[in-house]
Design a protein around this motif. Structure first.
Motif, PDB file in Angstrom:
ATOM      1  N   GLY A   1      10.089 -17.974   8.143  1.00 60.78           N
ATOM      2  CA  GLY A   1       9.733 -18.567   9.564  1.00 60.78           C
ATOM      3  C   GLY A   1       9.643 -17.615  10.599  1.00 60.78           C
ATOM      4  N   ASP A   2       9.629 -16.046  10.282  1.00 59.01           N
ATOM      5  CA  ASP A   2       9.780 -15.052  11.195  1.00 59.01           C
ATOM      6  C   ASP A   2       8.413 -14.512  11.930  1.00 59.01           C
ATOM      7  N   PRO A   3       7.707 -15.220  12.853  1.00 56.66           N
ATOM      8  CA  PRO A   3       6.575 -14.954  13.344  1.00 56.66           C
ATOM      9  C   PRO A   3       6.468 -13.714  14.178  1.00 56.66           C
ATOM     10  N   GLU A   4       7.481 -13.063  14.458  1.00 53.10           N
ATOM     11  CA  GLU A   4       7.473 -11.836  15.160  1.00 53.10           C
ATOM     12  C   GLU A   4       7.219 -10.679  14.086  1.00 53.10           C
ATOM     13  N   ALA A   5       7.255 -10.948  12.786  1.00 55.40           N
ATOM     14  CA  ALA A   5       6.963  -9.772  11.749  1.00 55.40           C
ATOM     15  C   ALA A   5       5.475  -9.803  11.914  1.00 55.40           C
ATOM     16  N   GLU A   6       4.787 -10.857  11.962  1.00 55.19           N
ATOM     17  CA  GLU A   6       3.124 -10.567  11.791  1.00 55.19           C
ATOM     18  C   GLU A   6       2.844  -9.781  12.917  1.00 55.19           C
ATOM     19  N   VAL A   7       3.421 -10.123  14.111  1.00 56.50           N
ATOM     20  CA  VAL A   7       3.196  -9.463  15.505  1.00 56.50           C
ATOM     21  C   VAL A   7       3.140  -7.734  15.263  1.00 56.50           C
ATOM     22  N   GLU A   8       4.630  -7.552  14.744  1.00 56.07           N
ATOM     23  CA  GLU A   8       5.033  -6.114  14.605  1.00 56.07           C
ATOM     24  C   GLU A   8       3.905  -5.508  13.574  1.00 56.07           C
TER      25      GLU A   8
END
Length: 107
Positions: free
Chosen positions: A65-72
Protein backbone atom coordinates in the motif's frame (compact mmCIF):
# COMPACT_ATOMS: atom_id res chain seq x y z
CA UNK A 1 13.88 21.40 -24.29
CA UNK A 2 11.40 20.45 -26.97
CA UNK A 3 7.92 20.53 -25.38
CA UNK A 4 6.79 17.58 -27.51
CA UNK A 5 9.65 15.44 -26.20
CA UNK A 6 8.87 16.46 -22.63
CA UNK A 7 5.19 15.60 -23.11
CA UNK A 8 5.97 12.26 -24.76
CA UNK A 9 8.44 11.35 -22.00
CA UNK A 10 5.86 12.22 -19.34
CA UNK A 11 3.16 10.14 -21.01
CA UNK A 12 5.57 7.26 -21.61
CA UNK A 13 6.73 7.22 -18.00
CA UNK A 14 3.18 7.17 -16.70
CA UNK A 15 2.11 4.46 -19.15
CA UNK A 16 5.19 2.41 -18.35
CA UNK A 17 4.48 2.45 -14.61
CA UNK A 18 0.90 1.36 -15.24
CA UNK A 19 1.91 -1.47 -17.57
CA UNK A 20 4.78 -2.79 -15.45
CA UNK A 21 2.24 -4.16 -12.98
CA UNK A 22 0.08 -5.91 -15.59
CA UNK A 23 0.38 -9.20 -17.41
CA UNK A 24 1.46 -7.33 -20.56
CA UNK A 25 4.55 -5.87 -18.88
CA UNK A 26 7.01 -8.05 -20.83
CA UNK A 27 5.92 -6.52 -24.14
CA UNK A 28 6.53 -2.93 -23.05
CA UNK A 29 9.81 -3.96 -21.44
CA UNK A 30 11.04 -5.57 -24.64
CA UNK A 31 9.98 -2.62 -26.80
CA UNK A 32 11.71 -0.09 -24.57
CA UNK A 33 14.88 -2.19 -24.39
CA UNK A 34 14.81 -2.31 -28.19
CA UNK A 35 14.79 1.50 -28.34
CA UNK A 36 17.78 1.65 -26.01
CA UNK A 37 19.50 -1.06 -28.05
CA UNK A 38 19.28 1.15 -31.13
CA UNK A 39 20.42 4.32 -29.39
CA UNK A 40 22.71 3.07 -26.62
CA UNK A 41 23.53 -0.62 -27.12
CA UNK A 42 25.97 -0.45 -24.23
CA UNK A 43 23.06 0.36 -21.85
CA UNK A 44 20.34 -1.96 -23.20
CA UNK A 45 21.09 -4.87 -20.86
CA UNK A 46 21.20 -2.58 -17.84
CA UNK A 47 17.91 -0.95 -18.88
CA UNK A 48 16.30 -4.41 -19.08
CA UNK A 49 17.51 -5.19 -15.57
CA UNK A 50 16.35 -1.80 -14.28
CA UNK A 51 12.89 -2.31 -15.78
CA UNK A 52 12.68 -5.69 -14.07
CA UNK A 53 13.71 -4.07 -10.79
CA UNK A 54 11.13 -1.31 -11.27
CA UNK A 55 8.43 -3.95 -11.77
CA UNK A 56 9.44 -5.73 -8.57
CA UNK A 57 9.48 -2.44 -6.68
CA UNK A 58 6.02 -1.52 -7.95
CA UNK A 59 4.55 -4.93 -7.17
CA UNK A 60 6.01 -4.73 -3.67
CA UNK A 61 4.62 -1.23 -3.23
CA UNK A 62 1.18 -2.38 -4.32
CA UNK A 63 1.32 -5.23 -1.82
CA UNK A 64 2.23 -2.89 1.03
CA UNK A 65 0.00 0.00 0.00
CA UNK A 66 2.80 2.46 -0.85
CA UNK A 67 1.37 4.84 -3.49
CA UNK A 68 4.44 7.08 -3.42
CA UNK A 69 6.55 4.36 -5.04
CA UNK A 70 4.49 4.60 -8.22
CA UNK A 71 5.04 8.36 -8.38
CA UNK A 72 8.78 7.98 -7.77
CA UNK A 73 9.27 5.19 -10.30
CA UNK A 74 7.23 7.12 -12.85
CA UNK A 75 9.34 10.25 -12.38
CA UNK A 76 12.54 8.23 -12.65
CA UNK A 77 11.50 6.65 -15.96
CA UNK A 78 10.13 9.92 -17.31
CA UNK A 79 13.59 11.39 -16.79
CA UNK A 80 15.35 8.45 -18.43
CA UNK A 81 13.04 8.53 -21.42
CA UNK A 82 13.36 12.31 -21.72
CA UNK A 83 17.15 12.06 -21.71
CA UNK A 84 17.03 9.29 -24.33
CA UNK A 85 14.77 11.36 -26.60
CA UNK A 86 16.78 14.52 -26.08
CA UNK A 87 19.92 12.70 -27.22
CA UNK A 88 18.09 10.73 -29.94
CA UNK A 89 15.02 12.69 -31.08
CA UNK A 90 14.69 10.37 -34.07
CA UNK A 91 13.27 7.77 -31.64
CA UNK A 92 10.30 9.95 -30.63
CA UNK A 93 7.98 8.72 -33.38
CA UNK A 94 8.77 5.09 -32.62
CA UNK A 95 8.31 5.61 -28.88
CA UNK A 96 4.97 7.27 -29.54
CA UNK A 97 3.89 4.24 -31.60
CA UNK A 98 5.07 1.87 -28.86
CA UNK A 99 3.19 3.76 -26.18
CA UNK A 100 0.03 4.13 -28.28
CA UNK A 101 -0.01 0.39 -28.96
CA UNK A 102 0.60 -0.51 -25.33
CA UNK A 103 -1.44 2.06 -23.48
CA UNK A 104 -3.88 0.77 -20.88
CA UNK A 105 -6.71 2.26 -22.96
CA UNK A 106 -5.78 0.11 -25.98
CA UNK A 107 -6.13 -3.20 -24.12
Amino acid sequence: MDPEIASLASTAGTTLVTLLTTESWQGIRDRLVSLWQRARPDRASAIADELDAAREELLGAQATGDPEAEVEVGAEWQGRIRRLLTAHPELATELDRVMSGCSPDSR
